[in-house]
Structures are given as C-alpha cells and as structure tokens.
Design a protein around this motif. Structure first.
Motif, PDB file in Angstrom:
ATOM      1  N   ARG A 182       1.153  -1.147  -0.017  1.00 33.21           N
ATOM      2  CA  ARG A 182      -0.645   0.152   0.173  1.00 33.21           C
ATOM      3  C   ARG A 182       0.945   1.516  -0.009  1.00 33.21           C
ATOM      4  NH1 ARG A 182      -3.718  -1.225   5.662  1.00 33.21           N
ATOM      5  NH2 ARG A 182      -4.694   1.347   4.540  1.00 33.21           N
ATOM      6  N   VAL A 183       0.299   2.207  -0.782  1.00 36.43           N
ATOM      7  CA  VAL A 183       1.144   3.436  -0.603  1.00 36.43           C
ATOM      8  C   VAL A 183       1.166   4.342   0.898  1.00 36.43           C
ATOM      9  CG1 VAL A 183       0.930   5.999  -1.779  1.00 36.43           C
ATOM     10  CG2 VAL A 183       0.774   3.850  -2.880  1.00 36.43           C
ATOM     11  N   VAL A 184       2.334   4.836   0.909  1.00 36.22           N
ATOM     12  CA  VAL A 184       2.578   5.586   2.446  1.00 36.22           C
ATOM     13  C   VAL A 184       2.617   6.784   1.725  1.00 36.22           C
ATOM     14  CG1 VAL A 184       3.738   6.164   4.325  1.00 36.22           C
ATOM     15  CG2 VAL A 184       2.925   3.752   3.597  1.00 36.22           C
ATOM     16  N   THR A 185       2.275   8.310   2.119  1.00 34.52           N
ATOM     17  CA  THR A 185       2.920   9.233   1.795  1.00 34.52           C
ATOM     18  C   THR A 185       3.868   9.366   1.981  1.00 34.52           C
ATOM     19  OG1 THR A 185       1.544  10.223   2.791  1.00 34.52           O
ATOM     20  CG2 THR A 185       0.741   9.428   1.035  1.00 34.52           C
ATOM     21  N   LYS A 186       4.667  10.100   1.934  1.00 36.90           N
ATOM     22  CA  LYS A 186       6.067  11.334   2.452  1.00 36.90           C
ATOM     23  C   LYS A 186       5.407  12.185   3.370  1.00 36.90           C
ATOM     24  CE  LYS A 186       9.000  12.084  -1.964  1.00 36.90           C
ATOM     25  NZ  LYS A 186       9.001  13.004  -2.742  1.00 36.90           N
ATOM     26  N   PRO A 187       4.867  12.622   3.665  1.00 37.07           N
ATOM     27  CA  PRO A 187       4.212  13.848   4.751  1.00 37.07           C
ATOM     28  C   PRO A 187       3.723  12.238   6.234  1.00 37.07           C
ATOM     29  CG  PRO A 187       2.929  14.544   2.900  1.00 37.07           C
ATOM     30  CD  PRO A 187       3.765  13.312   2.325  1.00 37.07           C
ATOM     31  N   GLU A 188       2.879  11.387   5.408  1.00 38.83           N
ATOM     32  CA  GLU A 188       3.021  10.608   6.271  1.00 38.83           C
ATOM     33  C   GLU A 188       3.992   9.980   7.069  1.00 38.83           C
ATOM     34  OE1 GLU A 188      -0.098   7.529   5.961  1.00 38.83           O
ATOM     35  OE2 GLU A 188       0.230   8.008   3.569  1.00 38.83           O
ATOM     36  N   ILE A 189       5.249   9.512   6.140  1.00 34.73           N
ATOM     37  CA  ILE A 189       6.631   8.901   6.876  1.00 34.73           C
ATOM     38  C   ILE A 189       7.348  10.056   7.297  1.00 34.73           C
ATOM     39  CG2 ILE A 189       8.781   8.504   5.842  1.00 34.73           C
ATOM     40  CD1 ILE A 189       7.525   6.802   3.764  1.00 34.73           C
ATOM     41  N   ILE A 190       7.077  11.290   7.073  1.00 31.75           N
ATOM     42  CA  ILE A 190       7.996  12.742   7.916  1.00 31.75           C
ATOM     43  C   ILE A 190       6.753  12.578   9.744  1.00 31.75           C
ATOM     44  CG2 ILE A 190       8.122  15.037   8.233  1.00 31.75           C
ATOM     45  CD1 ILE A 190       8.648  14.740   4.879  1.00 31.75           C
ATOM     46  N   ASP A 191       5.643  12.888   9.693  1.00 25.55           N
ATOM     47  CA  ASP A 191       5.167  13.178  10.084  1.00 25.55           C
ATOM     48  C   ASP A 191       4.983  12.006  11.896  1.00 25.55           C
ATOM     49  OD1 ASP A 191       3.198  14.178  12.228  1.00 25.55           O
ATOM     50  OD2 ASP A 191       1.504  12.566  11.696  1.00 25.55           O
ATOM     51  N   ARG A 192       5.475  10.544  11.305  1.00 31.02           N
ATOM     52  CA  ARG A 192       6.294   8.938  11.882  1.00 31.02           C
ATOM     53  C   ARG A 192       7.155   9.467  12.459  1.00 31.02           C
ATOM     54  NH1 ARG A 192       3.631   3.967  11.920  1.00 31.02           N
ATOM     55  NH2 ARG A 192       4.999   4.015  13.143  1.00 31.02           N
ATOM     56  N   THR A 200       8.608   2.916  -6.301  1.00 31.77           N
ATOM     57  CA  THR A 200       7.814   5.658  -6.370  1.00 31.77           C
ATOM     58  C   THR A 200       6.524   5.334  -6.833  1.00 31.77           C
ATOM     59  OG1 THR A 200       9.712   5.476  -6.497  1.00 31.77           O
ATOM     60  CG2 THR A 200       8.519   7.207  -7.289  1.00 31.77           C
ATOM     61  N   VAL A 201       5.037   5.240  -6.549  1.00 28.79           N
ATOM     62  CA  VAL A 201       4.155   5.786  -6.924  1.00 28.79           C
ATOM     63  C   VAL A 201       4.209   7.354  -7.099  1.00 28.79           C
ATOM     64  CG1 VAL A 201       2.062   5.492  -6.632  1.00 28.79           C
ATOM     65  CG2 VAL A 201       3.312   3.915  -5.991  1.00 28.79           C
ATOM     66  N   ARG A 202       4.002   7.392  -8.522  1.00 30.12           N
ATOM     67  CA  ARG A 202       4.611   9.268  -9.214  1.00 30.12           C
ATOM     68  C   ARG A 202       3.446   9.878  -8.809  1.00 30.12           C
ATOM     69  NH1 ARG A 202       8.762  10.248 -11.708  1.00 30.12           N
ATOM     70  NH2 ARG A 202       9.720   8.641 -12.757  1.00 30.12           N
ATOM     71  N   GLY A 203       3.538  11.434  -7.609  1.00 29.50           N
ATOM     72  CA  GLY A 203       2.254  11.592  -7.309  1.00 29.50           C
ATOM     73  C   GLY A 203       1.439  10.912  -5.896  1.00 29.50           C
ATOM     74  N   ALA A 204       2.275  10.353  -5.129  1.00 29.92           N
ATOM     75  CA  ALA A 204       1.624   9.532  -3.999  1.00 29.92           C
ATOM     76  C   ALA A 204       2.314   9.001  -3.009  1.00 29.92           C
ATOM     77  CB  ALA A 204       0.776   8.287  -4.444  1.00 29.92           C
ATOM     78  N   GLY A 205       3.151   8.339  -3.168  1.00 32.14           N
ATOM     79  CA  GLY A 205       4.487   8.768  -1.967  1.00 32.14           C
ATOM     80  C   GLY A 205       5.369   6.873  -2.539  1.00 32.14           C
ATOM     81  N   TYR A 206       5.641   6.127  -2.003  1.00 29.47           N
ATOM     82  CA  TYR A 206       6.329   4.725  -2.221  1.00 29.47           C
ATOM     83  C   TYR A 206       5.386   3.673  -0.888  1.00 29.47           C
ATOM     84  CZ  TYR A 206       9.703   8.751  -2.668  1.00 29.47           C
ATOM     85  OH  TYR A 206      10.531   9.441  -2.967  1.00 29.47           O
ATOM     86  N   LYS A 207       5.749   2.120  -1.693  1.00 30.12           N
ATOM     87  CA  LYS A 207       5.155   1.736  -0.902  1.00 30.12           C
ATOM     88  C   LYS A 207       6.288   0.022  -1.458  1.00 30.12           C
ATOM     89  CE  LYS A 207       2.511  -0.331  -5.458  1.00 30.12           C
ATOM     90  NZ  LYS A 207       1.159  -0.687  -5.926  1.00 30.12           N
ATOM     91  N   LEU A 208       6.448  -0.648  -0.262  1.00 32.49           N
ATOM     92  CA  LEU A 208       6.842  -2.013  -0.344  1.00 32.49           C
ATOM     93  C   LEU A 208       6.111  -3.144  -0.674  1.00 32.49           C
ATOM     94  CD1 LEU A 208      10.034  -2.385   1.372  1.00 32.49           C
ATOM     95  CD2 LEU A 208       8.535  -3.354   3.365  1.00 32.49           C
ATOM     96  N   VAL A 209       6.547  -3.857  -1.516  1.00 35.45           N
ATOM     97  CA  VAL A 209       6.619  -4.830  -2.562  1.00 35.45           C
ATOM     98  C   VAL A 209       6.955  -6.397  -2.136  1.00 35.45           C
ATOM     99  CG1 VAL A 209       5.152  -3.619  -3.503  1.00 35.45           C
ATOM    100  CG2 VAL A 209       7.703  -3.803  -4.752  1.00 35.45           C
TER     101      VAL A 209
END
Length: 247
Positions: A175-185, A220-229
């Motif tokens: 699932r996609v995790v956004t950059k702001p989510e990562i920074i907030d955590r 990398t999901v462009r315009g959204a964030g990143y996901k681990l697969v």
C-alpha cells in the motif's frame, strides 16, 4: 503468501503535554507499539477501565486526576494491565508513591528513548505478553526489537532512521505511504523537514536492500508516495507495465 502484518501492541498513553505525546507516538509506533493518547486524568481512567490495552503509560501531573490516584483506581477495579509512570517528578518519595499506588515501573524524564523501549518490553515479558512482532515482506524481514533487517539470510546494515523509514513502509505492505506520512511518523511536525528528505533515505535503502540482489522492493508511485512490495508483486507490476506499454 509471504507477507504478514504484525499485531501492534496497544498502548494507552495518558499525558497532558501534547508535544511530548506526539514525540512518544512518533518514536514508539515504528517499534511495534500502537499509541492511543488521552490528555487528562479522567478521560484516561475511563479508557483504561473500558478498553483492552496491553500497556498503560501515564504521567503523574494530570488534569482532573493525578497519576497516583489513577493507578490506585485501575488496580482497585481489578485491572492487571502493566503500567509505567513517566514523570519529571524524580524524588525518592515520588517514585515510591508511584510504585505503591500500583504502577509496575517508574521512569524519570528526561530519559533515553532506548531505555523507555527496553522498559516497556520488560513489562510485557513479565506479564507474559509477547514483544512487538517482526515483519516480513517477500524475503525481506525486520526485527523492531533489535532494529535489524535481513534480505533472505543476509543481514543488511541500516542506520536507525533508515530502519524507521523501512518499518513505516512495512506496516502497510503493498500500500502507498506518502512522504508527509513518513515525515510525521519519524520526525516532529515542527521540525520543518522538507519532503525531499524522504527521497534521500529511500535512495539509500534501495542501494542497501535492492541493488545488491537486483530486486525492487520499494516502488515509487508518482504523485503519491512509496510502497514496499514482495518480489512476486514487483515482477507482476513490471509484466503488466510491459504488456500495456505502446509498441
């Protein structure tokens, strides 16, 4: 299926200081603890008696009801949930009163974060509970307790921040995790960190966990964030992209 999402340890955090509560949540959740905050004594007591928590972390100086009184009432109600008092009150009598009121441990602020994590895990062991489980995505696995990561049987050396970024992605595999989510955590909201700092750590992670084995784990999901697969997901994604690409 090679992926699983570990069960987080539910922690009721009762703390008047909102910035401190946020810092504790930011630091503890990558370690496998799910933090549910309460910001005054009375609401904290209601949640402690009505909820099903694995641990309770509370301050002494709380609005409405002191931490000492709260511990006494929780124990009087027959609740055996492990409790740790986290307080700036560092006198011998303060600590003794906290333990006598029903707390299992008492940690004085300021504290080393690694000590807090170790104390919480020790409380869980003593109560017969299991420590936060590790995570597994494909052949990539991590252990929050030791902050160690393996690709198959080979250990990959990561810094604490790199591990935290990877763990943040591993909590939502596929699932996609956004950059702001990562920074907030991982960083304080007030730190002013630019989203590009996430790109730096993701790039470093790719060099360490993907490049040596020529695999793609962080997408990398462009315009959204990143996901681990997992490798299977990465191959499927590549195949689908190749088929749909114009000739």
């Amino acid at each position: 299926m090679g992926e699983r999402r570990p069960r987080a340890v539910r922690v009721l955090l009762i703390q008047n200081n909102a910035p401190l509560a946020h810092a504790l949540r930011t630091g503890l959740e990558p370690e496998g603890f799910h933090i549910e905050p309460a910001f005054d004594g009375r609401s904290g007591l209601r949640r402690a008696l009505d909820g099903d928590y694995d641990l309770i972390v509370l301050d002494v100086l709380l609005h409405g009801l002191s931490g000492y009184e709260m511990c006494s009432r929780i124990r009087a109600a027959g609740r055996t949930t492990p409790m740790l008092i986290l307080s700036a009150k560092n006198g011998e009598h303060d600590i003794a009163r906290g333990l006598e009121s029903g707390a299992d441990d008492y940690l004085v602020t300021p504290f080393a974060f690694v000590v807090l994590v170790a104390r919480l895990r020790a409380l869980m062991r003593r109560s017969g509970q299991q420590a936060p489980a590790g995570w597994l995505v494909g052949d990539l696995r991590g252990d929050p307790a030791s902050m160690r990561v393996w690709r198959g049987e080979i250990e990959v050396e990561l810094t604490a921040k790199e591990f935290s970024v990877l763990a943040c992605l591993a909590e939502k595999p596929g699932r996609v995790v956004t950059k702001p989510e990562i920074i907030d955590r991982i960083w304080e909201k007030s730190s002013g960190r630019h989203p590009n700092v996430v790109e730096v750590y993701v790039s470093s992670l790719r060099r360490k966990i993907d490049a040596p084995v020529r695999q793609t784990s962080i997408v990398t999901v462009r315009g959204a964030g990143y996901k681990l697969v997992s490798r299977k997901q990465a191959v499927a994604r590549y195949t689908a992209t190749s088929v749909s690409a114009p000739s």
